[in-house]
Write a protein that holds these residues in place. Structure first.
Motif, PDB file in Angstrom:
ATOM      1  N   LEU A   1       0.764  -1.159  -0.053  1.00  0.00           N
ATOM      2  CA  LEU A   1      -0.136  -0.018   0.073  1.00  0.00           C
ATOM      3  C   LEU A   1       0.798   1.217   0.084  1.00  0.00           C
ATOM      4  O   LEU A   1       0.250   2.227   0.127  1.00  0.00           O
ATOM      5  CB  LEU A   1      -0.832   0.070   1.301  1.00  0.00           C
ATOM      6  CG  LEU A   1      -1.895  -1.308   1.216  1.00  0.00           C
ATOM      7  CD1 LEU A   1      -2.689  -1.120   2.374  1.00  0.00           C
ATOM      8  CD2 LEU A   1      -2.862  -1.355   0.166  1.00  0.00           C
ATOM      9  N   ALA A   2       2.114   1.003  -0.188  1.00  0.00           N
ATOM     10  CA  ALA A   2       3.190   2.342  -0.299  1.00  0.00           C
ATOM     11  C   ALA A   2       3.582   2.460  -1.563  1.00  0.00           C
ATOM     12  O   ALA A   2       4.124   3.770  -1.528  1.00  0.00           O
ATOM     13  CB  ALA A   2       4.115   1.980   0.887  1.00  0.00           C
ATOM     14  N   ASP A   3       3.114   1.763  -2.529  1.00  0.00           N
ATOM     15  CA  ASP A   3       3.500   2.089  -4.050  1.00  0.00           C
ATOM     16  C   ASP A   3       2.227   2.285  -4.698  1.00  0.00           C
ATOM     17  O   ASP A   3       1.401   1.391  -4.855  1.00  0.00           O
ATOM     18  CB  ASP A   3       4.319   1.090  -4.416  1.00  0.00           C
ATOM     19  CG  ASP A   3       5.099   1.298  -5.904  1.00  0.00           C
ATOM     20  OD1 ASP A   3       4.108   1.712  -6.862  1.00  0.00           O
ATOM     21  OD2 ASP A   3       6.131   1.156  -5.849  1.00  0.00           O
ATOM     22  N   ARG A   4       2.055   3.490  -5.322  1.00  0.00           N
ATOM     23  CA  ARG A   4       0.866   3.646  -6.202  1.00  0.00           C
ATOM     24  C   ARG A   4       0.655   2.811  -7.415  1.00  0.00           C
ATOM     25  O   ARG A   4      -0.371   2.172  -7.486  1.00  0.00           O
ATOM     26  CB  ARG A   4       1.032   5.290  -6.848  1.00  0.00           C
ATOM     27  CG  ARG A   4      -0.274   5.740  -7.488  1.00  0.00           C
ATOM     28  CD  ARG A   4      -0.149   6.984  -8.202  1.00  0.00           C
ATOM     29  NE  ARG A   4       0.792   6.705  -9.077  1.00  0.00           N
ATOM     30  CZ  ARG A   4       1.037   7.709 -10.190  1.00  0.00           C
ATOM     31  NH1 ARG A   4       0.407   8.697 -10.217  1.00  0.00           N
ATOM     32  NH2 ARG A   4       2.158   7.647 -11.091  1.00  0.00           N
ATOM     33  N   GLU A   5       1.854   2.575  -8.005  1.00  0.00           N
ATOM     34  CA  GLU A   5       1.625   1.368  -9.019  1.00  0.00           C
ATOM     35  C   GLU A   5       1.215   0.119  -8.556  1.00  0.00           C
ATOM     36  O   GLU A   5       0.291  -0.542  -9.088  1.00  0.00           O
ATOM     37  CB  GLU A   5       2.835   1.355  -9.765  1.00  0.00           C
ATOM     38  CG  GLU A   5       2.941   0.351 -11.060  1.00  0.00           C
ATOM     39  CD  GLU A   5       4.443   0.385 -11.743  1.00  0.00           C
ATOM     40  OE1 GLU A   5       4.703  -0.679 -12.562  1.00  0.00           O
ATOM     41  OE2 GLU A   5       5.107   1.312 -11.279  1.00  0.00           O
TER      42      GLU A   5
ATOM     43  N   LEU B   1      -0.593  -0.636  -5.660  1.00  0.00           N
ATOM     44  CA  LEU B   1      -1.768  -0.308  -5.266  1.00  0.00           C
ATOM     45  C   LEU B   1      -2.745  -0.412  -6.472  1.00  0.00           C
ATOM     46  O   LEU B   1      -4.050  -0.604  -6.453  1.00  0.00           O
ATOM     47  CB  LEU B   1      -1.961   1.224  -4.580  1.00  0.00           C
ATOM     48  CG  LEU B   1      -3.072   1.334  -3.654  1.00  0.00           C
ATOM     49  CD1 LEU B   1      -3.498   0.212  -2.701  1.00  0.00           C
ATOM     50  CD2 LEU B   1      -3.212   2.672  -2.897  1.00  0.00           C
ATOM     51  N   GLU B   2      -2.553   0.280  -7.809  1.00  0.00           N
ATOM     52  CA  GLU B   2      -3.434   0.372  -8.610  1.00  0.00           C
ATOM     53  C   GLU B   2      -3.696  -1.102  -9.151  1.00  0.00           C
ATOM     54  O   GLU B   2      -4.815  -1.283  -9.748  1.00  0.00           O
ATOM     55  CB  GLU B   2      -3.090   1.172  -9.812  1.00  0.00           C
ATOM     56  CG  GLU B   2      -2.976   2.802  -9.395  1.00  0.00           C
ATOM     57  CD  GLU B   2      -2.311   3.425 -10.484  1.00  0.00           C
ATOM     58  OE1 GLU B   2      -1.353   3.217 -11.019  1.00  0.00           O
ATOM     59  OE2 GLU B   2      -2.439   4.686 -10.252  1.00  0.00           O
TER      60      GLU B   2
ATOM     61  N   MET C   1      -0.447   7.004   4.402  1.00  0.00           N
ATOM     62  CA  MET C   1      -0.122   7.314   2.925  1.00  0.00           C
ATOM     63  C   MET C   1      -0.188   8.583   2.576  1.00  0.00           C
ATOM     64  O   MET C   1      -0.840   9.442   3.575  1.00  0.00           O
ATOM     65  CB  MET C   1      -1.660   6.691   2.210  1.00  0.00           C
ATOM     66  CG  MET C   1      -1.820   5.146   2.302  1.00  0.00           C
ATOM     67  SD  MET C   1      -3.411   4.665   1.541  1.00  0.00           S
ATOM     68  CE  MET C   1      -3.370   2.910   2.099  1.00  0.00           C
TER      69      MET C   1
ATOM     70  N   VAL D   1      -0.315   8.268  -3.514  1.00  0.00           N
ATOM     71  CA  VAL D   1      -0.688   6.980  -2.988  1.00  0.00           C
ATOM     72  C   VAL D   1      -2.135   7.171  -2.431  1.00  0.00           C
ATOM     73  O   VAL D   1      -2.878   6.518  -2.501  1.00  0.00           O
ATOM     74  CB  VAL D   1       0.276   6.343  -2.054  1.00  0.00           C
ATOM     75  CG1 VAL D   1      -0.078   5.160  -1.478  1.00  0.00           C
ATOM     76  CG2 VAL D   1       1.783   5.964  -2.802  1.00  0.00           C
TER      77      VAL D   1
ATOM     78  N   THR E   1      -4.597   7.372  -5.058  1.00  0.00           N
ATOM     79  CA  THR E   1      -5.144   6.126  -5.605  1.00  0.00           C
ATOM     80  C   THR E   1      -6.107   5.601  -4.716  1.00  0.00           C
ATOM     81  O   THR E   1      -6.973   4.700  -5.022  1.00  0.00           O
ATOM     82  CB  THR E   1      -3.962   5.499  -5.987  1.00  0.00           C
ATOM     83  OG1 THR E   1      -2.770   6.166  -6.770  1.00  0.00           O
ATOM     84  CG2 THR E   1      -4.157   4.004  -6.397  1.00  0.00           C
TER      85      THR E   1
END
Length: 373
Positions: free
Chosen positions: A98-102, A104-105, A124, A128, A131
């Motif tokens: 949950l710390a990386d937007r990519e 998480l997406e 967050m 992030v 997202t």
């Protein structure tokens, strides 16, 4: 029927890399599955065992969290991938997911992910968090559609003879709701509000609607009930015969009635944990009662009071004696499987409050029965 080779491969994946010398996997795909499973469940062996790699560091040691998630989604059926994702978050605390937007997406939006996002949203920042908010909105919209259909089929839906008007005239335009619901589509470059949907008021005025006050305990154990309460409050807010208020509480009370039509804002406002002052929350709810005989106070809580139970019993007695209805829901979700303080529940039931666990559809039916009395 499973062949001997397939059965051996399955057992090899279950047993893990420790069985690698006795059982070899047949294909490169199975080896990738083995690496992905070891990346997660190899943690059971402890870091000292996982770090030993006499063959020079192949396989799971090269996986990052982002790469692991991608592998899981490619290699396993969706249901299995969701289980692995949930284990990573709940069992092994891989909060890097949950710390990386990519990353998480790429995760599957569902209620399990929603619960995790809400639990960790305080960690967050920036893109992030943006997202995460989109994920919350997507899951909430899915839940709203399902729950709205259930409520429309319930007895409460049968009582709702009015709705927002389908007559699209300037006279019926609901300007405030139209602006609020379309803010997410604001074009910052051209400074224009793009209207995805325009809302209109019904022509039937509300006449002596029932006031429903939802008081929701935001302790961590209540997460599924918090989510369902927020979504239900948003659905109730659109029903002309209901005047819906929403309050969340721990040791403090926050009135979110101004956001009741937007469950996303409600959920993003929740701060899990802390103590619990149910009596203080209900005393605030009591101040919102203006027509007791047309008011229903719905307390959603495990009933684990952090302060004096006598104070809690006192305010509950005052609400009931005023003529208002008091409902104490120990769980409000699809499973309705509660964990709660039974002695407090028995005391409230003895005063005349309804105490129990309900699914959203059952609550809608119950409310309709009360309104018919």
């Amino acid at each position: 029927m499973m062949t001997d080779g397939a059965a051996l491969n399955r057992w090899r994946l279950i047993l893990g890399k420790n069985a690698g010398q006795q059982l070899e996997l047949d294909t490169a795909r199975l080896a990738r599955m083995d690496d992905a499973l070891d990346f997660l469940y190899g943690r059971e062996a402890g870091e000292d065992v996982r770090d030993r790699d006499p063959q020079g560091g192949h396989g799971s040691s090269q996986l990052t969290v982002a790469r692991w998630l991608s592998e899981v989604r490619q290699l396993f059926p969706q249901e299995t991938a969701e289980i692995l994702q949930r284990h990573a978050l709940d069992r092994y605390q891989l909060t890097e997911l949950l710390a990386d937007r990519e990353v998480l997406e790429k995760m599957e939006p569902n209620q399990a992910l929603l619960e995790t996002v809400l639990s960790l949203k305080h960690m967050m920042r920036g893109p992030v968090l943006d997202t995460a908010r989109r994920i919350v909105r997507r899951v909430v919209e899915q839940m709203t559609e399902k729950m709205r259909s259930e409520i429309q089929r319930s007895a409460l839906g049968k009582l709702d003879r009015t709705s927002r008007s389908s007559v699209r005239s300037l006279r019926n335009l609901d300007i405030q709701r139209t602006i609020r619901k379309n803010l997410a589509h604001y074009d910052t470059e051209n400074h224009r509000l793009m209207l995805e949907q325009v809302y209109f008021n019904g022509r039937v005025k509300r006449y002596n609607p029932w006031r429903v006050i939802l008081a929701v305990d935001e302790s961590g154990s209540m997460m599924p009930s918090i989510i369902h309460s927020a979504v239900m409050a948003g659905i109730f807010a659109a029903l002309p015969m209901l005047d819906t208020r929403l309050v969340i509480f721990d040791t403090q009370v926050v009135d979110l009635s101004g956001y009741v039509e937007d469950p996303v804002e409600t959920l993003m406002s929740v701060q899990l944990g802390g103590g619990t002052d149910i009596a203080g929350a209900l005393r605030y709810c009591e101040s919102l009662i203006s027509m007791p005989h047309r008011t229903m106070v719905v307390l959603v809580s495990d009933l684990c009071e952090g302060n004096s139970r006598q104070n809690l019993y006192g305010v509950c007695r005052d609400i009931l004696e005023s003529g208002a209805k008091l409902v104490a829901l120990t769980a409000l979700d699809e499973n309705a499987a509660p964990a709660y303080d039974r002695s407090t529940a028995q005391a409230l039931a003895g005063m005349g409050a309804y105490v129990g666990a309900m699914t959203p559809a059952r609550l809608a039916d119950f409310m309709a029965d009360v309104m018919r009395e």
